[in-house]
Design a protein around this motif. Structure first.
Motif, PDB file in Angstrom:
ATOM      1  N   MET A   1       0.846  -1.202   0.000  1.00 51.21           N
ATOM      2  CA  MET A   1       0.000   0.000   0.000  1.00 51.21           C
ATOM      3  C   MET A   1       0.877   1.247   0.000  1.00 51.21           C
ATOM      4  O   MET A   1       1.859   1.323   0.719  1.00 51.21           O
ATOM      5  N   THR A   2       0.517   2.175  -0.836  1.00 49.75           N
ATOM      6  CA  THR A   2       1.258   3.442  -0.876  1.00 49.75           C
ATOM      7  C   THR A   2       0.945   4.258   0.364  1.00 49.75           C
ATOM      8  O   THR A   2      -0.209   4.417   0.749  1.00 49.75           O
ATOM      9  N   ARG A   3       1.992   4.761   0.944  1.00 45.76           N
ATOM     10  CA  ARG A   3       1.846   5.615   2.125  1.00 45.76           C
ATOM     11  C   ARG A   3       2.216   7.034   1.760  1.00 45.76           C
ATOM     12  O   ARG A   3       2.773   7.287   0.697  1.00 45.76           O
ATOM     13  N   LEU A   4       1.960   7.903   2.678  1.00 49.25           N
ATOM     14  CA  LEU A   4       2.343   9.297   2.505  1.00 49.25           C
ATOM     15  C   LEU A   4       3.304   9.689   3.615  1.00 49.25           C
ATOM     16  O   LEU A   4       3.189   9.210   4.748  1.00 49.25           O
ATOM     17  N   ALA A   5       4.252  10.554   3.278  1.00 50.48           N
ATOM     18  CA  ALA A   5       5.063  11.231   4.279  1.00 50.48           C
ATOM     19  C   ALA A   5       4.954  12.713   3.968  1.00 50.48           C
ATOM     20  O   ALA A   5       4.875  13.102   2.798  1.00 50.48           O
ATOM     21  N   PHE A   6       4.903  13.538   4.997  1.00 52.58           N
ATOM     22  CA  PHE A   6       4.768  14.967   4.714  1.00 52.58           C
ATOM     23  C   PHE A   6       5.539  15.799   5.727  1.00 52.58           C
ATOM     24  O   PHE A   6       5.913  15.324   6.805  1.00 52.58           O
ATOM     25  N   TYR A   7       5.745  17.047   5.328  1.00 54.08           N
ATOM     26  CA  TYR A   7       6.417  18.020   6.190  1.00 54.08           C
ATOM     27  C   TYR A   7       5.575  19.282   6.175  1.00 54.08           C
ATOM     28  O   TYR A   7       4.986  19.642   5.143  1.00 54.08           O
ATOM     29  N   SER A   8       5.502  19.958   7.324  1.00 48.95           N
ATOM     30  CA  SER A   8       4.676  21.162   7.411  1.00 48.95           C
ATOM     31  C   SER A   8       5.306  22.114   8.420  1.00 48.95           C
ATOM     32  O   SER A   8       5.713  21.683   9.500  1.00 48.95           O
ATOM     33  N   ILE A   9       5.385  23.383   8.052  1.00 50.35           N
ATOM     34  CA  ILE A   9       5.948  24.363   8.991  1.00 50.35           C
ATOM     35  C   ILE A   9       4.846  25.198   9.629  1.00 50.35           C
ATOM     36  O   ILE A   9       4.793  25.346  10.849  1.00 50.35           O
ATOM     37  N   THR A  10       3.925  25.719   8.827  1.00 51.02           N
ATOM     38  CA  THR A  10       2.857  26.544   9.411  1.00 51.02           C
ATOM     39  C   THR A  10       1.508  25.823   9.479  1.00 51.02           C
ATOM     40  O   THR A  10       0.509  26.431   9.874  1.00 51.02           O
ATOM     41  N   GLY A  11       1.468  24.538   9.087  1.00 47.74           N
ATOM     42  CA  GLY A  11       0.266  23.738   9.297  1.00 47.74           C
ATOM     43  C   GLY A  11      -0.643  23.553   8.092  1.00 47.74           C
ATOM     44  O   GLY A  11      -1.611  22.786   8.163  1.00 47.74           O
ATOM     45  N   GLN A  12      -0.335  24.247   6.981  1.00 55.55           N
ATOM     46  CA  GLN A  12      -1.219  24.118   5.807  1.00 55.55           C
ATOM     47  C   GLN A  12      -1.160  22.706   5.208  1.00 55.55           C
ATOM     48  O   GLN A  12      -2.194  22.105   4.892  1.00 55.55           O
ATOM     49  N   THR A  13       0.038  22.188   5.063  1.00 56.82           N
ATOM     50  CA  THR A  13       0.184  20.848   4.476  1.00 56.82           C
ATOM     51  C   THR A  13      -0.439  19.805   5.400  1.00 56.82           C
ATOM     52  O   THR A  13      -1.090  18.862   4.935  1.00 56.82           O
ATOM     53  N   ARG A  14      -0.284  19.995   6.712  1.00 50.00           N
ATOM     54  CA  ARG A  14      -0.899  19.064   7.665  1.00 50.00           C
ATOM     55  C   ARG A  14      -2.425  19.067   7.515  1.00 50.00           C
ATOM     56  O   ARG A  14      -3.071  18.019   7.550  1.00 50.00           O
ATOM     57  N   ARG A  15      -2.989  20.258   7.333  1.00 52.93           N
ATOM     58  CA  ARG A  15      -4.447  20.342   7.140  1.00 52.93           C
ATOM     59  C   ARG A  15      -4.877  19.627   5.858  1.00 52.93           C
ATOM     60  O   ARG A  15      -5.901  18.938   5.830  1.00 52.93           O
ATOM     61  N   PHE A  16      -4.084  19.796   4.802  1.00 54.95           N
ATOM     62  CA  PHE A  16      -4.389  19.097   3.549  1.00 54.95           C
ATOM     63  C   PHE A  16      -4.368  17.585   3.766  1.00 54.95           C
ATOM     64  O   PHE A  16      -5.304  16.875   3.374  1.00 54.95           O
ATOM     65  N   ILE A  17      -3.325  17.091   4.395  1.00 51.83           N
ATOM     66  CA  ILE A  17      -3.188  15.643   4.638  1.00 51.83           C
ATOM     67  C   ILE A  17      -4.346  15.130   5.502  1.00 51.83           C
ATOM     68  O   ILE A  17      -4.900  14.056   5.245  1.00 51.83           O
ATOM     69  N   ASN A  18      -4.719  15.895   6.502  1.00 48.68           N
ATOM     70  CA  ASN A  18      -5.835  15.469   7.358  1.00 48.68           C
ATOM     71  C   ASN A  18      -7.125  15.364   6.563  1.00 48.68           C
ATOM     72  O   ASN A  18      -7.934  14.461   6.787  1.00 48.68           O
ATOM     73  N   LYS A  19      -7.329  16.287   5.629  1.00 45.00           N
ATOM     74  CA  LYS A  19      -8.537  16.236   4.792  1.00 45.00           C
ATOM     75  C   LYS A  19      -8.510  15.023   3.859  1.00 45.00           C
ATOM     76  O   LYS A  19      -9.541  14.400   3.605  1.00 45.00           O
TER      77      LYS A  19
END
Ligand SMILES: Cc1cc2nc3c(=O)[nH]c(=O)nc-3n(C[C@H](O)[C@H](O)[C@H](O)COP(=O)(O)O)c2cc1C
Length: 126
Positions: free
Chosen positions: A1-19
């Motif tokens: 299964m493909t997974r995701l890894a991400f990095y976020s400084i001000t939280g925008q990318t984290r919000r995208f990943i959560n959605k």
């Protein structure tokens, strides 16, 4: 299964990943040395290169660079030619495609499209 890894400084990318709602590992500044055990897609915002040290440390750890299938870039189109340059630089440096781009935390349409992109990449593995 493909997974995701991400990095976020001000939280925008984290919000995208959560959605998006798929399993995802968040690269941390405190300890970026985490080994991905499955093929994965990296999701990164765009910043000056010196703000990306944790991502570079993560990619250099164990087999993380070899397991990388593609890079998705978050950014801000006001940066014009520099839009999502971090994702582009990492992808070209490691010989993988830029698979998606979005601004800030992504629109609902971005979320749907990205889920499809991830599903397509996953289906090609089987
Ligand atoms: C100092 C700074 C530099 C940035 N440089 C770029 C850039 O070169 N290209 C781009 O597309 N976005 C750039 N951005 C926008 C961010 O990549 C964008 O806001 C992103 O959604 C931030 O993600 P994060 O909240 O997960 O850190 C910059 C933002 C800041 C604060």
């Amino acid at each position: 299964m493909t997974r995701l890894a991400f990095y976020s400084i001000t939280g925008q990318t984290r919000r995208f990943i959560n959605k998006v709602g798929f399993p995802a590992y968040e690269i941390s500044d405190a300890d970026p040395y985490h080994a991905m055990t499955e093929p994965y897609i990296l999701v990164v915002p765009a910043y000056d290169d010196d703000m990306m040290d944790s991502v570079i440390d993560f990619l250099g750890y164990q087999n993380n660079a070899q397991k990388l299938q593609g890079v998705a870039g978050g950014g801000n189109r006001n940066f014009n030619q520099l839009y999502i340059h971090t994702a582009k630089d990492i992808a070209s440096g490691l010989g993988v495609p830029v698979v998606f781009d979005f601004e800030f935390n992504g629109t609902d349409a971005d979320v749907k499209k990205f889920r499809k992109v991830v599903a397509q990449i996953e289906s090609k593995q089987h």
